[in-house]
Design a protein around this motif. Structure first.
Motif, short mmCIF file in Angstrom:
data_model
loop_
_atom_site.label_atom_id
_atom_site.label_comp_id
_atom_site.label_asym_id
_atom_site.label_seq_id
_atom_site.Cartn_x
_atom_site.Cartn_y
_atom_site.Cartn_z
N THR A 26 -1.01 -8.59 -7.80
CA THR A 26 -1.53 -7.36 -8.37
C THR A 26 -1.57 -7.44 -9.89
N PRO A 67 0.81 -1.22 0.00
CA PRO A 67 0.00 0.00 0.00
C PRO A 67 0.84 1.27 0.00
N ASP A 112 3.60 1.54 -10.09
CA ASP A 112 2.76 0.39 -10.46
C ASP A 112 3.62 -0.83 -10.78
N ASN A 170 1.82 1.85 -3.54
CA ASN A 170 0.66 2.36 -4.27
C ASN A 170 0.45 3.86 -4.05
N THR A 188 4.87 -2.33 -7.59
CA THR A 188 3.79 -3.05 -6.92
C THR A 188 3.65 -4.45 -7.50
N SER A 212 -4.88 -6.94 -12.38
CA SER A 212 -5.01 -5.77 -13.25
C SER A 212 -5.21 -6.17 -14.69
#
Length: 317
Positions: free
Chosen positions: A313, A240, A303, A243, A306, A317
């Motif tokens: 993730t 997080p 991104d 992010n 992450t 996505s």
């Protein structure tokens, strides 16, 4: 750890790149029309401002030369064409190429923003590890420090740091000196509030990770509590925070406007304020667009990190 198929990676890059182009276009559009809403005549700004006492003939000549007497949509289209070709124009107030003006200023602001981001991350990791030690005292103290840091206004924190380390202790300069010592106080001014925000989200994720099945499995296999915290839980708690990195970067660049002014540090923040006051449309546009582009790059990198830290993730996505 399986790697994503090449087609998936290409689609992800194309999607992020397309989103970045939309952000840059939106920034260019907003700044173009916003500058037209500021009272005053751009032709007057080109000739030196209201104090120049330019004649009506000179103003009319400048409007024709710069296309300021064309309809607003034609000016807007011409501006977009110039930006697509990489032409930022000449600064009205400085009489220099916008690209040449922005280069050193952007480097100075990027150094400040990235150093503040690094300090914010280091402090956030420390607060996260401290507040999750297991004792009630550390949880209360850590939570109080996070809330306090996140709520500190830049201008107030800057004054406190100057009074403490410059006026009181005399160990750091109160203004930018072009050396590392002049970077310390501006970096702390921007980095401490960011640390509070990052630590708040990382602490909750860290506590959840300690109770997750993978942590229990690691303990059953003989992993020490320190290894579970530093290797397993902290990695998942960082997701997080990563992010939020793109948002944090935008927050730092906007905060640089105040910090660079207080510490008399050269950068795009101070220059943007002056350019707006001077109605220097090319310089304002160039600063906003370059800043938006830097934000897009940081967002894509965040991104990507992450997806590396948490491969789930990429599959979502």
């Amino acid at each position: 750890m399986p790697r994503p198929p090449p087609g998936e990676a290409v689609s992800w890059i194309a999607y992020r790149f397309g989103g970045g182009l939309i952000v840059v276009w939106a920034a260019a559009t907003i700044v173009f029309f916003a500058m037209r809403l500021i009272p005053g005549d751009p032709a007057e700004a080109i000739l030196g401002g209201p104090g120049s006492q330019a004649s009506d003939e000179a103003l009319a000549h400048v409007r024709r030369e710069y296309g300021l007497d064309d309809p607003i949509l034609i000016q807007y289209g011409r501006q977009l064409i110039r930006l697509v070709t990489g032409e930022l124009g000449m600064s009205y107030s400085l009489r220099e190429s916008v690209s040449a003006v922005i280069g050193p200023l952007l480097l100075s602001t990027m150094v400040l923003a990235l150093s503040s981001l690094l300090v914010g991350w280091l402090l956030a990791v420390f607060l996260t590890l401290y507040s999750t030690r297991g004792s009630r005292l550390s949880a209360v103290v850590g939570n109080a420090l996070e809330l306090t840091a996140a709520s500190l206004p830049h201008f107030w924190l800057a004054v406190i740091l100057i009074v403490t380390f410059s006026t009181g202790l005399g160990i750091l300069p109160p203004v930018s000196t072009g050396t590392w010592s002049g970077l310390v106080l501006p970096t702390l001014t921007l980095g401490i509030p960011i640390a509070g925000f990052l630590a708040q989200v990382m602490r909750d994720a860290f506590l959840d990770a300690l109770e997750s099945p993978f942590a229990l499995t690691s303990r059953s296999r003989g992993a020490s509590p320190t290894r579970v915290r530093l290797v397993h839980a902290l990695r998942h708690a960082a997701v997080p925070g990563v992010n939020l990195t793109a948002w944090a970067f935008g927050y730092l660049v906007s905060g640089a406007v105040v910090v660079e002014t207080i510490f008399a540090r050269p950068g795009v923040g101070r220059s943007l304020v002056k350019a707006v006051l001077d109605r220097d449309v090319p310089l304002v546009t160039g600063i906003v667009l370059v800043t938006a582009l830097a934000y897009v790059i940081i967002m894509i990198v965040a991104d990507g990190l992450t997806r590396v830290v948490d491969p789930r993730t990429g599959r979502r996505s």
